[in-house]
Design an enzyme around this catalytic site. Structure first.
Site, PDB file in Angstrom:
ATOM      1  N   LEU A  87       0.810  -1.216   0.000  1.00  0.00           N
ATOM      2  CA  LEU A  87       0.000   0.000   0.000  1.00  0.00           C
ATOM      3  C   LEU A  87       0.846   1.269   0.000  1.00  0.00           C
ATOM      4  CD1 LEU A  87      -2.904  -0.808   2.517  1.00  0.00           C
ATOM      5  CD2 LEU A  87      -2.984  -0.816   0.021  1.00  0.00           C
ATOM      6  N   ALA A  88       1.855   1.318   0.867  1.00  0.00           N
ATOM      7  CA  ALA A  88       2.645   2.545   0.980  1.00  0.00           C
ATOM      8  C   ALA A  88       3.938   2.252   1.728  1.00  0.00           C
ATOM      9  CB  ALA A  88       1.854   3.625   1.706  1.00  0.00           C
ATOM     10  N   GLU A  89       4.884   3.207   1.627  1.00  0.00           N
ATOM     11  CA  GLU A  89       6.135   3.077   2.355  1.00  0.00           C
ATOM     12  C   GLU A  89       6.650   4.452   2.743  1.00  0.00           C
ATOM     13  OE1 GLU A  89      10.326   0.587   2.174  1.00  0.00           O
ATOM     14  OE2 GLU A  89       9.181   0.887   0.327  1.00  0.00           O
ATOM     15  N   GLY A  90       7.203   4.539   3.961  1.00  0.00           N
ATOM     16  CA  GLY A  90       7.773   5.788   4.453  1.00  0.00           C
ATOM     17  C   GLY A  90       9.200   5.590   4.894  1.00  0.00           C
TER      18      GLY A  90
ATOM     19  N   LYS B 282       6.673   0.245   6.186  1.00  0.00           N
ATOM     20  CA  LYS B 282       5.842   0.059   5.004  1.00  0.00           C
ATOM     21  C   LYS B 282       4.502  -0.514   5.451  1.00  0.00           C
ATOM     22  CE  LYS B 282       7.457  -4.569   3.583  1.00  0.00           C
ATOM     23  NZ  LYS B 282       8.042  -5.340   2.455  1.00  0.00           N
TER      24      LYS B 282
ATOM     25  N   LYS C 213       1.140  -2.936   9.601  1.00  0.00           N
ATOM     26  CA  LYS C 213       2.131  -1.867   9.749  1.00  0.00           C
ATOM     27  C   LYS C 213       3.468  -2.543  10.044  1.00  0.00           C
ATOM     28  CE  LYS C 213       3.655   2.420  10.463  1.00  0.00           C
ATOM     29  NZ  LYS C 213       3.172   3.296  11.540  1.00  0.00           N
TER      30      LYS C 213
ATOM     31  N   ASP D  17       2.710  14.421  13.778  1.00  0.00           N
ATOM     32  CA  ASP D  17       2.799  14.077  12.356  1.00  0.00           C
ATOM     33  C   ASP D  17       1.433  14.173  11.683  1.00  0.00           C
ATOM     34  OD1 ASP D  17       4.218  13.412  10.086  1.00  0.00           O
ATOM     35  OD2 ASP D  17       4.231  11.259  10.469  1.00  0.00           O
TER      36      ASP D  17
END
Length: 366
Positions: free
Chosen positions: A36-39, A43, A59, A150
């Site tokens: 889905l996403a990565e920071g 991820k 998560k 954040d």
């Protein structure tokens, strides 16, 4: 798969405990795993839990970049804040894989606000819905003596198209009020001035006023589709213009705020006060949700052309086609103050200068 033991109500909310995490392979417990996403530090995966046949979000926190105690702090706070209707639900399941610490969360079917923000913003009605729900969530977080730190588009999870149900997520940076933290990997456009002015890799104290500032920036972004400035630092002329107007050194309202009504400008004055000790709390939003926020007849997009160049200010969210690594690189460069936009006026001047020199200089080889 073992579940974490939940503390009794008599336990201290801030007493973060660690426990032995079950070691598993994702494929042994989950199927239909999708990225889905990565920071910077984690991820996020979408998966189906094989035993319960339920869809969950995983998560996955990088072990290389995250201390074990920091993982447990995020999991602990997310889990114990979950009962709030506008906080993303975290389940009582955490485990260990060779490369990640992992815990499970509920799935937001519409994704995050960053991917839903259209060019030009959400409009007044939807922005008010988002602002009121986030203020409610942050107010709850603050009653627990915590600072989220954040608040941004990517951390607002959406459950319906009308934005009548959104939740605050990602408590990876959450700290107790007054905690001393180092300035690293700052998301510059969202950071309040007291963070921007702090020396890199040195400490600053966490205060709830930081969340109020980020909520103000988020309201601005949702209404216009762009940031009000690149950095909350006086070297940024757009921020400097805001400070001058805010301190009443000038009556000239910054161009990018001209689509806002007097009532919304009053709210912005309160949330985006450069002095954190004078900044209003997140509850301030409730006073203004019944007022008009946008001036009729003014398109916010028309206000984001630089007067001295044809530059359009940096978009408020990553475009869907941009890869995660490109987005991550841009954020890292921005956190170090490295410019990631191009001043077309300066480029044009250099080209003209080069052409002029080419014409007036003797041709070599002739």
């Amino acid at each position: 798969m073992a579940a974490a033991a939940r503390k009794g109500s008599s336990g201290s909310f801030h007493r973060v405990s660690s426990f032995e995490l079950p070691k598993i392979q994702l494929e042994d417990e989950f199927s239909d795993i999708k990225f889905l996403a990565e920071g910077w530090y984690s991820k996020v995966l979408l998966a189906r839990h094989t035993t319960s046949d339920s869809t969950v979000v995983l998560k996955c926190v990088h072990k290389e970049t995250t201390k074990r105690k920091d993982f447990f702090r995020e999991y602990h706070y997310n889990y114990y804040l979950s009962p709030h209707p506008n906080v993303l639900n975290s389940f009582e399941v955490a485990f260990d894989t060779p490369n990640y610490y992992v815990f499970t969360q509920e799935y937001a079917s519409q994704g995050d606000l960053a991917h839903l923000l259209p060019k030009g913003g959400l409009g007044e009605t939807k922005t008010k819905r988002v602002a009121e729900q986030l203020a409610f969530a942050l107010e709850f977080v603050h009653t627990k003596d915590l600072v989220h730190r954040d608040v941004r588009l990517e951390n607002v999870l959406v459950f319906d198209n009308e934005l009548s149900r959104v939740k605050l997520g990602d408590f990876g940076l959450t700290q107790r009020v007054g905690a001393l933290v180092k300035k690293v990997n700052v998301r510059v456009p969202w950071a309040p001035p007291e963070v921007c002015q702090a020396v890199y890799n040195e400490g600053y104290h966490c205060e709830t006023s930081m969340d109020a500032w980020q909520l103000g920036i988020l309201i601005f972004v949702c209404l216009t589709g762009s940031y009000p400035w690149y950095s909350a630092d006086i070297t940024d002329r757009h921020y400097n213009a805001w400070v001058s107007w805010h301190k009443r050194k000038t009556t000239k309202l910054p161009n990018r705020f001209k689509c806002f009504t007097p009532r919304l400008l009053r709210l912005m004055r309160r949330l985006l006060d450069p002095k954190p000790e004078k900044r209003a709390g997140v509850r301030e939003v409730y006073k203004y949700v019944m007022d008009p926020w946008l001036v009729k007849g003014i398109d916010p997009m028309d206000l984001f052309f630089d007067e001295s160049s044809s530059e359009i200010f940096m978009a408020a969210t990553s475009k869907p086609h941009e890869c995660a690594e490109k987005t991550r690189l841009r954020e890292i460069l921005s956190s170090y103050g490295i410019q990631t936009t191009v001043d077309k006026t300066e480029t044009t001047r250099r080209i003209c200068e080069w052409l002029l020199n080419s014409v007036t200089s003797p041709h070599r080889g002739m």
